[in-house]
Design a protein around this motif. Structure first.
Motif, PDB file in Angstrom:
ATOM      1  N   LYS A 115       0.805  -1.218   0.000  1.00  0.00           N
ATOM      2  CA  LYS A 115       0.000   0.000   0.000  1.00  0.00           C
ATOM      3  C   LYS A 115       0.842   1.274   0.000  1.00  0.00           C
ATOM      4  CE  LYS A 115      -4.129  -1.911   2.208  1.00  0.00           C
ATOM      5  NZ  LYS A 115      -5.128  -1.736   3.299  1.00  0.00           N
ATOM      6  N   LEU A 116       2.139   1.137   0.184  1.00  0.00           N
ATOM      7  CA  LEU A 116       3.015   2.297   0.232  1.00  0.00           C
ATOM      8  C   LEU A 116       4.271   2.036  -0.583  1.00  0.00           C
ATOM      9  CD1 LEU A 116       4.010   5.039   1.249  1.00  0.00           C
ATOM     10  CD2 LEU A 116       4.695   3.942   3.390  1.00  0.00           C
ATOM     11  N   TYR A 125       0.263  10.215  -1.579  1.00  0.00           N
ATOM     12  CA  TYR A 125      -0.444   9.829  -0.359  1.00  0.00           C
ATOM     13  C   TYR A 125      -0.825  11.038   0.495  1.00  0.00           C
ATOM     14  CZ  TYR A 125       1.999   5.625  -1.851  1.00  0.00           C
ATOM     15  OH  TYR A 125       2.490   4.587  -2.596  1.00  0.00           O
ATOM     16  N   ALA A 208      -2.066   6.371   2.699  1.00  0.00           N
ATOM     17  CA  ALA A 208      -1.865   5.001   2.227  1.00  0.00           C
ATOM     18  C   ALA A 208      -2.792   4.011   2.915  1.00  0.00           C
ATOM     19  CB  ALA A 208      -0.410   4.592   2.450  1.00  0.00           C
ATOM     20  N   SER A 209      -3.159   4.294   4.158  1.00  0.00           N
ATOM     21  CA  SER A 209      -3.994   3.363   4.919  1.00  0.00           C
ATOM     22  C   SER A 209      -5.466   3.750   4.957  1.00  0.00           C
ATOM     23  CB  SER A 209      -3.491   3.278   6.362  1.00  0.00           C
ATOM     24  OG  SER A 209      -3.676   4.518   7.042  1.00  0.00           O
TER      25      SER A 209
END
Length: 380
Positions: A115-116, A125, A208-209
């Protein structure tokens, strides 16, 4: 009435009873099995006594990891001088810049999940951070190579150093302090330590989260690591076991520290924790409970500034060497605190030192303790 004398319990029965007790009280038996060697504890306590006598620090807490277990933790002195409250291993201290290691580890979990991308521009992001003269990556920010500034000064009068405002939107508020400032050098060229930069990392984590930074930290890092008491240093909250904060005047008098509301810099210097919780963090890293070895080793690999200068900093972790043994960790300092933690992975050992007085040099004591742990095998 005739009394009957009981027969003595046979040795076999004693063994069975002991085994049963161990089955019931597994934590107690494990603690005894993995106790710190008495001679090492004596040396550490002597080192603590010398440190306190020299620095006049009101209180400190120490934790020791060895054989990939937390073998000993204790408090010394006072958490509150006015009310004679003693320090324990549960006392919560300001972590200051140790917060960066926690934030970096959480970011690496996002990297592992795909995710990053550490080498993508941070705006992917964190669109709230404006573009600069050259692209900046999360890797560069985490390694202090992005050219972002630190504080403008070291004065308590600096509105960043001595911030008194409380922010309910801490990431955005933190970005607003520095986001429009020019870079100190082109990204990747030079090491410029920046607590402000870790607010940007916090923003990247949120993007990102798709989760608030503090919530992500709680669910992804703190809870899995068993850091049940680690929390944000919220000056309005009633937080059990939180220490008071102290400083020392030039004449040597201990007094209450200058005021600080750290809500604008939580990712880089706004967490509270205990020696016990920080030892749990060390264990989680050593036992691969948070990130896999590849991600851990990436955090522990110093970056290479393009100007050719030597760099002893990875991604949120400092790197050092003690007689050929690699040490990894971080130290921290701000109003009312001086902290340090070290891990020696090859020795399966670690040390944590948290104090409630700024400028007390906790890193010196942490290094002395890790040397004691590495000096001889643990033979309790």
């Amino acid at each position: 009435m005739k009394l009957r004398l009981r027969r003595p319990i046979c040795p076999i029965a004693c063994v069975l009873i002991l085994a049963l007790l161990c089955a019931v009280f597994t934590n107690l038996c494990a603690a005894q099995e993995h106790a710190l060697a008495p001679e090492k504890r004596t040396q550490i306590e002597a080192a603590v006594a010398r440190f306190m006598a020299t620095t006049h620090v009101p209180g400190l807490s120490v934790a020791v990891v060895e054989n990939s277990e937390m073998e000993w933790a204790s408090g010394f002195g006072f958490a509150d001088l006015e009310n004679n409250v003693p320090v324990s291993e549960h006392t919560l201290f300001r972590l200051a810049s140790i917060s960066k290691s926690l934030t970096a580890t959480a970011a690496m979990e996002l990297v592992e999940r795909g995710k990053l991308d550490l080498d993508a521009p941070v705006q992917k992001y964190c669109p709230a951070f404006p573009e600069k003269s050259a692209p900046i990556t999360t890797r560069q920010v985490m390694g202090h190579l992005a050219g972002l500034r630190h504080y403008k000064s070291e004065s308590q009068d600096d509105p960043e150093i001595g911030n008194t405002r409380h922010f309910d939107n801490p990431i955005q508020a933190g970005l607003d302090f520095f986001k429009n400032d020019p870079l100190l050098s082109p990204p990747g060229k030079q090491f410029h330590y920046s607590t402000q930069g870790y607010t940007l990392v916090g923003c990247v984590i949120e993007g990102a989260s798709a989760t608030r930074y503090t919530d992500f930290m709680q669910g992804t890092l703190l809870h899995p690591a068993g850091m049940d008491h680690t929390q944000v240093d919220d000056r309005f909250a009633i937080i059990p076991y939180r220490t008071r904060f102290y400083q020392k005047t030039k004449s040597g008098t201990v007094q209450n520290a200058d005021f600080l509301d750290s809500s604008y810099k939580i990712p880089g210097g706004g967490w509270l924790s205990s020696a016990e919780d920080m030892a749990s963090f060390e264990l989680a890293i050593l036992n691969d409970k948070l990130v896999k070895p590849a991600a851990r080793d990436l955090m522990w690999t110093p970056l290479k500034p393009s100007d050719g200068s030597k760099d002893n900093y990875g991604l949120g972790w400092g790197v050092s060497d003690e007689k050929g043994i690699k040490l990894f960790g971080h130290n921290g300092g701000q109003q009312g605190t001086s902290t340090a933690f070290l891990i020696a992975p090859s020795q399966h050992a670690g040390a944590v030192v948290l104090t409630n007085m700024e400028g007390s040099g906790a890193s010196d004591l942490a290094l002395e303790i890790i040397k004691i742990l590495m000096s001889a095998p643990n033979t309790p």
